[in-house]
Design an enzyme around this catalytic site. Structure first.
Site, PDB file in Angstrom:
ATOM      1  N   LEU A 108       1.155  -1.088  -0.455  1.00 29.97           N
ATOM      2  CA  LEU A 108      -0.310   0.099  -0.615  1.00 29.97           C
ATOM      3  C   LEU A 108       0.691   1.374  -0.269  1.00 29.97           C
ATOM      4  O   LEU A 108       0.332   2.516  -0.783  1.00 29.97           O
ATOM      5  CB  LEU A 108      -0.712   0.121   1.513  1.00 29.97           C
ATOM      6  CG  LEU A 108      -2.248  -0.383   0.913  1.00 29.97           C
ATOM      7  CD1 LEU A 108      -3.209  -0.659   2.111  1.00 29.97           C
ATOM      8  CD2 LEU A 108      -2.415  -0.433  -0.256  1.00 29.97           C
ATOM      9  N   CYS A 109       1.871   0.774   0.822  1.00 28.18           N
ATOM     10  CA  CYS A 109       2.773   2.342   0.548  1.00 28.18           C
ATOM     11  C   CYS A 109       3.370   2.629  -0.851  1.00 28.18           C
ATOM     12  O   CYS A 109       3.838   3.837  -0.812  1.00 28.18           O
ATOM     13  CB  CYS A 109       4.056   2.486   1.982  1.00 28.18           C
ATOM     14  SG  CYS A 109       4.879   0.984   1.308  1.00 28.18           S
ATOM     15  N   THR A 110       3.704   1.710  -1.525  1.00 30.63           N
ATOM     16  CA  THR A 110       4.354   1.852  -3.198  1.00 30.63           C
ATOM     17  C   THR A 110       2.949   2.926  -3.772  1.00 30.63           C
ATOM     18  O   THR A 110       2.992   3.898  -4.221  1.00 30.63           O
ATOM     19  CB  THR A 110       4.890   0.901  -3.414  1.00 30.63           C
ATOM     20  OG1 THR A 110       5.614   0.014  -2.746  1.00 30.63           O
ATOM     21  CG2 THR A 110       4.975   0.844  -4.809  1.00 30.63           C
TER      22      THR A 110
END
Lengths: 556, 441
Positions: free
Chosen positions: B206-208
């Site tokens: 998700l952070c990507t």
């Protein structure tokens, strides 16, 4: 525009495989199907669904009761009517953008009387035809530059064979993509970008977002400084190199370091020019003239490129794998690779234009986009040349047969004893066993045609002559084998001979659907010039659900 | 209805002896009659593989075919699902497919079921002698596999009771690649035994997606998974709604521009969001026909079966690999029992806790009910039964199982079929095995 859009939706799932260019090639192709039994009908069905430009069905038979038991593209009401017309009408229903035509004539008659008929086609698919007619057809197609695809179902076995002089593939689309990153010899722009990074930086966010390519370029530089300008070569050195990377990793959340360690091999084993490509570069066709096809002109340019500005390497394809990084670093890196690839395309373009001029062709006759595509795929371009059917039948498949049947070792060891071929067919076995069975089926299908030539019918069609036919077939096939394998004293398995006679030349629908399916797939690969075709004769064995390729492209 | 000679091609196989036939094959005309009149086969899925399977089975002589599919026909099906036309768009796949096959192949009866496989009960699936799978999801395959394997019963000697086996043939394709396999529950590996054959799905951290997008797919997935919920939380996202898809595309395109990422197209947006698997007619035809041929072999024994899994790869030449996968002896779904070794002193209650904590079973159980042979040891419901069996919870399992190792059946709402557990008691195993052997002899 609206229609094209609708077709894009209709073809969405295949456009994702062969793209607009591939689809265009299909839509421009004219195909001809000889005989429309289930094998032929199924092959054509898949091409009509995919949107082939046109197809012409040639068959002079009428629909009989027997067709209702194995062909989906005839029906009750069509009994007694032309089979070509019936199948043509039912196939047309599948896709109205295809021009479906038929000719109520026997393929043999056309081959004998009107060979020029075939010149209008891009590809001819010959199904359920015997050796003698195929030999003539092959000669005609080769003369007229038409691709030939042979498909045959016989009981629970079948075969597919491609015949054409030369097939050049730019987009061979291998399953494993090799990224050419040049980490051990970065060019100036890449080096400059890598110099902007400091792996000792305090900022932990930056530290864990340095792309692995940069980490490796830097590690490489450091290594060279302390190792007399050489790269890690022994396994001890390679482990040491990885350890150096590991030691700089600040925590397990630094995925970029993990990727660098996993990709470290790229430093010491950068992609090389494969032996297949080397063969193409060395081929005499790369010495181009006025009549050379565009493909070979580009190969000639590639050869010059490698020797000059390529410094021994191929043009860069410009793509990089995903890597943990910030968007900005990644996009910049991507741009650096793309710009280098662009500059290689320009060099190649200049060479192509120069060569075209030299051989007396229009220097602009090859488009920049074609050159770009060639550069992007230069690592994987392939050339296939198939021997003529005449060469196959006379001799050139002999070595391959011996290899698959394990006769070679036997002869080399000077063992004069008889070898049983396809011997333990009644038992299931290893892959080598499958090869043995399938190579024997190849021989027997050849034998079946010789049988038909001698007795004017196929073996096993009458129940009360099944045993007698088996003996005759055995003698025919044994002679064939001995001729092709330089007098080997191999004995053929009775199980397989009886099995062939049991089939009575039947065309089982599911087998026809497998063979027709593979034939249509190969047709698509040939017409789109994408992926790579079967390099010889493919034998299918429905008993164990196996296939074996008898390689032919090495014969030339 | 029948014209003489219609089945001549198949008859060569059914009326003649061969050296490579299946066990117990006896060539005779009755084989074809049984295939046409008595045997019932179910085709699951009427899509790319299903259409081909229906045609192949009808032209192999199968006379009674059922087909189940919950989908309706879409324009993107038409490049391969050859039973459907432009004017069929929106209709039930199962209904149209059944109609078309009956129209063309006279004498075959195809019964369509327009609905979900989960809506049918066990009795529905038990009617069939063979089940052919033309599915595109792992979930649906697993579901059918556990239903069919739950019918399986084992004899005292540990061999499967052949009257409880429903063989399955299964196909799958992706582009130029595919597989065909034969599953004889209890004899050859089931799906669950070889779950590792399916590649894991691609997911992005998700952070990507949120912070460091690098590819067009990252931008699309961000809008699909995060931005939609933030900006259109009122609408539930529907991938088949063109307005919804257009919105995702527009927003992903903007996001990509913002980050300087090239390559977001409408087609790619659809591909990523719907997880579209490329599909072509030829591969479906090859794989389905290989499966249908195996169904014919199982039904008539006119030829030995494939053993037991064929991989097909058509991009570089044609490469197939046919290999004999091994059964997992402790398979949760098809084995005689998941092995469980416990102390002789254990109570039923404690045993149930062990089951619930076992890493193999943890996600599969919520409120298990346990039976031994035909006796209920503990039932979660109905209340009357629960009350009746409750005292057993404190009893020793060893006593409840007549002081011997043996098989327990575990039922649970979370399970598709019954879970067989093979209990052995520490220190007692050897003795019990001896007793079993003596009993069997």
């Amino acid at each position: 525009m609206e229609v094209r859009n609708n077709n894009n939706n209709k073809y969405d799932r295949q456009l994702r495989i062969w793209g607009d260019q591939g689809q265009l090639a299909l839509e421009q192709a004219n195909t001809c199907l000889l005989n429309c039994g289930p094998t032929g009908s199924e092959a054509l069905k898949n091409l009509v669904l995919g949107g082939i430009g046109s197809c012409t069905i040639v068959d002079d038979s009428k629909v009989e009761a027997r067709d209702l038991g194995n062909n989906f593209f005839v029906d009750w009401e069509s009994i007694g009517l032309s089979k070509a017309k019936t199948v043509c009408n039912f196939l047309q229903e599948l896709n109205d953008t295809v021009k479906a035509k038929f000719l109520e004539e026997s393929p043999e008659t056309i081959i004998n009387v009107n060979p020029d008929f075939f010149s209008q086609f891009t590809l001819v698919i010959a199904t359920q035809m015997k050796e003698q007619s195929l030999l003539m057809l092959d000669a005609i197609c080769r003369k007229q530059g038409v691709m030939l695809l042979i498909a045959r179902s016989f009981g629970l076995t079948g075969l597919i064979r491609i015949s054409l002089k030369e097939h050049c593939v730019i987009e061979s689309k291998p399953d494993n993509v090799i990224h050419d990153l040049r980490l051990q010899k970065p060019w100036a722009e890449l080096k400059r970008f890598s110099d902007e990074f400091d792996t000792e930086i305090d900022d932990s966010v930056i530290h864990k977002h340095i792309p692995f390519a940069i980490l490796l370029i830097k590690a490489c530089e450091d290594w060279r400084k302390t190792h007399g300008d050489s790269l890690p070569s022994t396994s001890k050195e390679k482990a040491e190199f990885k350890n150096l990377l590991s030691s700089k990793r600040r925590g397990v959340d630094e995925d970029n370091y993990k990727e660098a360690i996993l990709s470290a091999y790229r430093v010491w084993s950068s992609p090389t020019i494969s032996s297949e490509l080397q063969k193409i570069l060395n081929d005499s066709a790369a010495e181009v003239n006025m009549n050379s096809p565009d493909f070979w002109v580009m190969v000639a340019a590639l050869k010059e490129f490698i020797a000059n500005e390529g410094e021994g390497d191929l043009p860069l394809d410009g793509t990089i794998p995903d890597m943990t990084s910030t968007t900005e670093y990644y996009v910049t890196l991507q741009k650096i690779y793309q710009e280098k690839a662009e500059s290689h395309v320009s060099s190649m373009e200049a060479r192509v234009r120069e060569i075209l001029k030299r051989i007396g062709k229009d220097p602009q006759s090859i488009s920049k986009s074609a050159i770009k595509l060639f550069c992007k795929n230069s690592r994987n371009v392939r050339v296939y040349r198939y021997p003529s059917l005449e060469d196959e039948y006379n001799s050139c498949i002999g070595g391959e047969l011996q290899r698959l049947l394990g006769l070679e070792e036997n002869r080399e060891s000077g063992n004069g004893a008889q070898v049983m071929v396809g011997g333990e067919a009644a038992e299931k076995g290893s892959p080598s066993h499958a090869m043995d069975i399938n190579a024997t089926f190849y021989l027997l299908l050849r034998g079946v045609d010789h049988f038909a030539a001698a007795y004017n019918r196929y073996p096993g069609i009458f129940a009360d002559e099944q045993e007698d036919d088996a003996m005759k077939l055995k003698s025919i096939a044994t002679t064939l084998l001995s001729k092709m394998s330089g007098g080997s004293r191999a004995v053929l398995s009775d199980d397989l001979i009886n099995e062939i006679c049991r089939y009575g030349a039947s065309e089982i629908h599911t087998v026809a659907s497998v063979i027709g399916g593979i034939a249509s797939q190969e047709a698509i690969k040939l017409l789109t010039r994408q992926f790579t075709p079967i390099p010889g004769v493919l034998m299918y064995n429905g008993i164990d659900s196996t296939t074996t390729i008898l390689q032919l492209t090495t014969c030339i | 209805m029948e014209v003489p000679g219609r089945w001549q091609d198949i008859d060569y196989l059914l009326l003649r002896e061969g050296a490579m036939v299946g066990p117990g094959f006896e060539p005779c005309p009755e084989l074809r009659e049984a295939l046409h009149n008595d045997l019932r086969i179910l085709v699951i899925g009427a899509g790319g593989l299903g259409c081909e399977l229906l045609k192949d089975l009808a032209l192999s002589g199968f006379g009674n075919i059922d087909v189940i599919d919950m989908d309706t026909i879409d324009v993107s099906n038409l490049n391969r699902q050859f039973l459907f036309r432009m004017n069929d768009i929106g209709k039930s796949k199962a209904v149209v497919a059944a109609e078309k096959v009956m129209q063309r192949v006279k004498g075959v009866k195809v019964v369509p079921h327009y609905g979900r496989i989960e809506e049918k009960d066990d009795e529905f699936y038990r009617q069939f002698q063979i089940i052919a799978l033309g599915l595109d999801s792992l979930e649906a395959r697993s579901y059918i596999n556990s239903v069919v394997c739950s019918f399986l019963e084992y004899n005292a000697d540990g061999s499967p009771d052949i009257t409880t086996i429903i063989p399955m043939v299964d196909g799958g394709t992706e582009g130029f690649k595919g597989h065909a396999r034969v599953i004889i529950p209890g004899v050859t590996p089931c799906f669950y035994c070889t779950l590792g054959l399916f590649p894991p799905q691609v997911t992005y951290p998700l952070c990507t997606l949120a912070e460091t997008p690098r590819s067009p797919a990252h931008c699309i997935e961000y809008v699909h998974l995060i931005q939609w919920g933030q900006e259109r939380s009122g609408d539930s996202f529907d991938a088949d709604n063109p307005e919804h898809m257009k919105w995702i595309f527009d927003e992903a395109f903007k996001r990509a521009q913002q980050f300087n990422i090239p390559g977001v197209t409408y087609s790619l947006t659809q591909g990523v969001v719907k997880n579209i698997i490329p599909a072509i007619a030829s591969t479906n035809a090859i794989i389905s026909a290989a499966c249908a041929l195996e169904a014919l072999k199982i039904a008539t024994m006119c030829c030995r079966s494939m053993d037991n899994y064929m991989m097909y790869m058509g991009t570089q030449g044609v490469y197939t690999h046919t290999l004999s996968h091994e059964k997992d002896a402790g398979c949760l779904v098809c084995s005689p029992g998941v092995p469980f070794e416990v102390d002789i002193s254990i109570s039923l209650q404690k045993f149930m806790e062990l089951l619930m904590d076992d890493p193999r079973l943890k996600d599969k159980l919520s409120k298990p009910s346990i039976s031994y042979q035909k006796r209920n040891l503990y039932m979660q419901a109905p209340p009357v039964l629960e009350e009746m069996t409750r005292p057993n919870l404190n009893a020793h399992l060893f006593e409840l199982m007549d002081k011997s190792s043996g098989k327990l059946n575990v039922n649970d709402k979370k399970l598709t079929g019954v879970l067989r557990v093979s209990v052995s008691f520490r220190g007692q195993g050897d003795v019990v095995v001896d007793m079993d052997t003596a009993g069997g002899g």
